[in-house]
Design a protein around this motif. Sequence first.
Motif, PDB file in Angstrom:
ATOM      1  N   ASP A 109     -13.370   0.674  -3.323  1.00 25.41           N
ATOM      2  CA  ASP A 109     -13.896   0.088  -4.559  1.00 25.41           C
ATOM      3  C   ASP A 109     -12.921   0.375  -5.692  1.00 25.41           C
ATOM      4  N   ILE A 110     -11.814  -0.368  -5.668  1.00 25.44           N
ATOM      5  CA  ILE A 110     -10.740  -0.182  -6.649  1.00 25.44           C
ATOM      6  C   ILE A 110     -10.420  -1.517  -7.304  1.00 25.44           C
ATOM      7  N   TYR A 111      -9.693  -1.440  -8.399  1.00 22.50           N
ATOM      8  CA  TYR A 111      -9.144  -2.631  -9.039  1.00 22.50           C
ATOM      9  C   TYR A 111      -7.621  -2.544  -8.974  1.00 22.50           C
ATOM     10  N   PRO A 112      -6.915  -3.616  -8.559  1.00 27.94           N
ATOM     11  CA  PRO A 112      -7.420  -4.931  -8.173  1.00 27.94           C
ATOM     12  C   PRO A 112      -7.398  -5.127  -6.653  1.00 27.94           C
ATOM     13  N   ALA A 113      -8.459  -4.779  -5.979  1.00 25.45           N
ATOM     14  CA  ALA A 113      -8.522  -4.956  -4.526  1.00 25.45           C
ATOM     15  C   ALA A 113      -8.405  -6.422  -4.136  1.00 25.45           C
ATOM     16  N   GLY A 114      -8.763  -7.330  -5.055  1.00 24.39           N
ATOM     17  CA  GLY A 114      -8.713  -8.748  -4.745  1.00 24.39           C
ATOM     18  C   GLY A 114      -7.369  -9.403  -5.002  1.00 24.39           C
ATOM     19  N   ASP A 115      -6.420  -8.679  -5.576  1.00 22.60           N
ATOM     20  CA  ASP A 115      -5.064  -9.216  -5.706  1.00 22.60           C
ATOM     21  C   ASP A 115      -4.539  -9.543  -4.316  1.00 22.60           C
ATOM     22  N   GLU A 116      -3.978 -10.736  -4.126  1.00 19.92           N
ATOM     23  CA  GLU A 116      -3.579 -11.158  -2.776  1.00 19.92           C
ATOM     24  C   GLU A 116      -2.626 -10.174  -2.116  1.00 19.92           C
ATOM     25  N   HIS A 117      -1.676  -9.642  -2.863  1.00 18.60           N
ATOM     26  CA  HIS A 117      -0.717  -8.710  -2.272  1.00 18.60           C
ATOM     27  C   HIS A 117      -1.410  -7.418  -1.842  1.00 18.60           C
ATOM     28  N   VAL A 118      -2.311  -6.925  -2.681  1.00 20.67           N
ATOM     29  CA  VAL A 118      -3.051  -5.709  -2.344  1.00 20.67           C
ATOM     30  C   VAL A 118      -3.961  -5.963  -1.146  1.00 20.67           C
ATOM     31  N   LEU A 119      -4.650  -7.103  -1.149  1.00 20.29           N
ATOM     32  CA  LEU A 119      -5.563  -7.428  -0.052  1.00 20.29           C
ATOM     33  C   LEU A 119      -4.824  -7.526   1.275  1.00 20.29           C
TER      34      LEU A 119
END
Length: 446
Positions: A109-119
């Motif tokens: 539960d972090i930001y930005p977990a939804g960033d495409e590179h991070v995902l």
Amino acid sequence: MDVLSRVREAGVIGAGGAGFPTHVKLNAAAEYVLLNGAECEPLLRVDQQLMAVYTDEIITGLVAAGEQVQASEAIIGIKGKHKDVIEALSERIKALGFESYVSIHILPDIYPAGDEHVLVYELTGRIVPEGGIPLAVKCVVINAETALNVARALQGHNVTETYITLQGDIPCPMTVKAPVGIPVMEVLRRSGIDDFTGYSVIDGGPMMGAVMNDYNGYITKKNKGFIILRKDHYLIRKKMMTEQQARVIGKTACEQCRMCTDLCPRYLLGHDLQPHKLMRTMKYMPGELAEAVTASLCSQCNLCEMFSCPAHLSPRSINGWYKGRMKEADIKYTPSAADYKTKEMRSYRMVPSKRLIARLGLAAFNGDAPLTNPEWHVKEVSIMLSQHAGVPAEPIVCEGDTVKAGQVIGKIRAGSLGAPVHASRDGQVVSVTDKMITIKVEAAYV
């Protein structure tokens, strides 16, 4: 009609905010198809509820997308806090017979977990190269609402509606199913506020969304949320800072602590993005664009500006300013690395969502926003011809034409990147311009 053709004709685009035409994204070959269910922007509640309510459709849409790109595996990325949704997904994956193809990966539960590179890294362990897209590491990413629209496209339904969270300092937080083309103000009033004199509205999430200048626009397929706050709220005041103010303050106040860099999600993935150096360049040699070329690697996640900087400066704005100047000068960044490794301290420097929400002054508004399907009593809908990445759609109807809901009214221009648009209500075309098509809604819908 095959999957790609149906998705194209239905006008499916990336529903996470970018609006990239999905038929273009799916016209590729990949090893993984990934469902972005992170929805990491604070307060937004669309994807998590869609996965709970339209579980089967989202799973089948993901599988159809995976089969189209010849992926050997489909992975759903979702935060562990959504336990009920995870349980429902797991049950339906098995019931639908996709357990050998579709798996669920629990995201922090972090930001930005939804960033495409991070995902992509979290789900596959692969690092997208600097300036690259997930396809560079044989991944295709779609979000939950996009997967739902893919499934509906295969059932013969075109995209004429979207889902929007209304959240913030309002009496009635909710997530609404809204027809494309209705006035923005019609949606905003569902918040329980009629007089917006003392309020400001962020179009999108609190981190990456922008404060709206007026509310006279129309809903598009890209709208995801409206965050409504009083004008004196810290977040509004911060977002209202101009680019010029950000540059002047940054030149005089940056103390080079490098917190913006140490917490930068792209830097932690091994990219050569160091916002503190860009702040230094702005201070001492602002006109030297060659010294700031790494600004093009910035995803504009806004973590540096809204969380990291102890002096409340604006590194993201500085990065954006440099990106604009480099585009004008046609200067492009050329990656020097072939292989990337995450920073050793990455796992200790990821920002928890709760801490971010508290820092933004939004903890009091971090509640439920139940999904609803209200009736909309509007006399007209105005369908924007540019609701997607690429060039505007080309009108194929004329003033006086009668149209039906779901009917295509704007097509993809020949040889261009784009997506068609469709009427969201039955009615008569009363205006066609180079920007929008306005339809007078039949009396039955008024």
